[in-house]
Motif scaffolding. Structure first.
Motif, short mmCIF file in Angstrom:
data_model
loop_
_atom_site.label_atom_id
_atom_site.label_comp_id
_atom_site.label_asym_id
_atom_site.label_seq_id
_atom_site.Cartn_x
_atom_site.Cartn_y
_atom_site.Cartn_z
N TRP A 168 0.85 -1.20 0.00
CA TRP A 168 0.00 0.00 0.00
C TRP A 168 0.88 1.25 0.00
O TRP A 168 0.68 2.17 -0.79
N GLY B 17 -3.20 1.64 -2.81
CA GLY B 17 -2.27 2.69 -2.39
C GLY B 17 -2.07 3.75 -3.46
O GLY B 17 -1.97 4.94 -3.16
N PRO C 242 -3.26 -4.28 -2.69
CA PRO C 242 -2.86 -3.12 -1.89
C PRO C 242 -2.03 -2.12 -2.67
O PRO C 242 -2.07 -0.91 -2.38
#
Length: 236
Positions: free
Chosen positions: A50, A144, A140
């Motif tokens: 992320w 992100g 992720p």
């Protein structure tokens, strides 16, 4: 001699990066991913990717804005925040769908001539999850990157008002990104501990935590979409 004032700015950037990981939409998004397959190793992976995706987006946009001396359009931040709201809805609904597909129920079993009821869930096989770490990293990373887009406008305002050269500006963004990576990895571990404990103490606790993560992501996503849709602007 290093520029002490700039070192102070970099230190502040790292701290702000740590703090940035604690934004409500970040916590909601990461919680839904952690609740899918909770483990301390998974939490670190999700937090790292992320933060990496977040930093990649910030650095790419920052490099473009600073080196080419261009400005982001005024509606840019609003559109990106709307994208985050939609993404939270998708993450929450995805977790809800997974919970339904792996729905919990009672199974009767015989042990030494005695009949017992066991809380059971289809599709949950933690030993199998390690083979899909690439898939677990991509989600992720993309989440992100979307969050990085949403936070880029505010960060670039701070950068442009605090630094004097292109190198300083890019250095600040990288240090800020490093802080967000560290912060999200630590946050992931903190969020995962109660989930892991709940699994050890009984599956009902895990269901409750998954339900909370799912509901929080959906509710916050709806709030962001509705608020922006009515022209109130992003959530502060």
């Amino acid at each position: 001699m290093p520029d002490t004032s700039f070192l102070t700015i970099l230190s502040l950037g790292f701290v702000l990066g740590l703090r940035h990981a604690l934004d409500a939409d970040h916590i909601a998004a990461v919680s839904t991913m952690l609740a899918r397959r909770p483990s301390l190793r998974t939490s670190s992976t999700i937090g790292f990717f992320w933060g990496l995706g977040h930093t990649l987006t910030l650095f790419t946009l920052g490099a473009t804005v600073i080196t080419l001396n261009v400005r982001l359009p005024a509606p840019f931040a609003t559109v990106c925040e709307l994208g985050v709201g939609v993404m939270l809805l998708v993450l929450g609904l995805s977790l809800a769908r997974r919970m339904y597909r792996e729905r919990w129920h009672l199974h009767p079993h015989d042990h030494e001539g005695k009949r017992h009821l066991h809380f059971h869930r289809h599709g949950m096989n933690p030993a199998h999850d390690h083979s899909h770490w690439v898939r677990g990293a991509v989600r992720p990373l993309i989440v992100g990157m979307v969050h990085g887009l949403a936070g880029s406008a505010a960060l670039l305002i701070v950068v442009l008002s605090s630094v004097e050269t292109v190198i300083q500006g890019l250095s600040y963004i990288l240090v800020f990104g490093l802080g967000s990576i560290v912060g999200m990895m630590l946050l992931g571990i903190v969020l995962t501990v109660p989930i892991v404990w709940s699994m050890e103490g009984g599956q009902r606790g895990l269901i409750a935590l998954q339900t909370v993560a799912c509901a929080a992501s959906i509710v916050l996503g709806i709030m962001m979409v509705v608020r922006i849709g009515f022209g109130a602007g992003p959530l502060s």
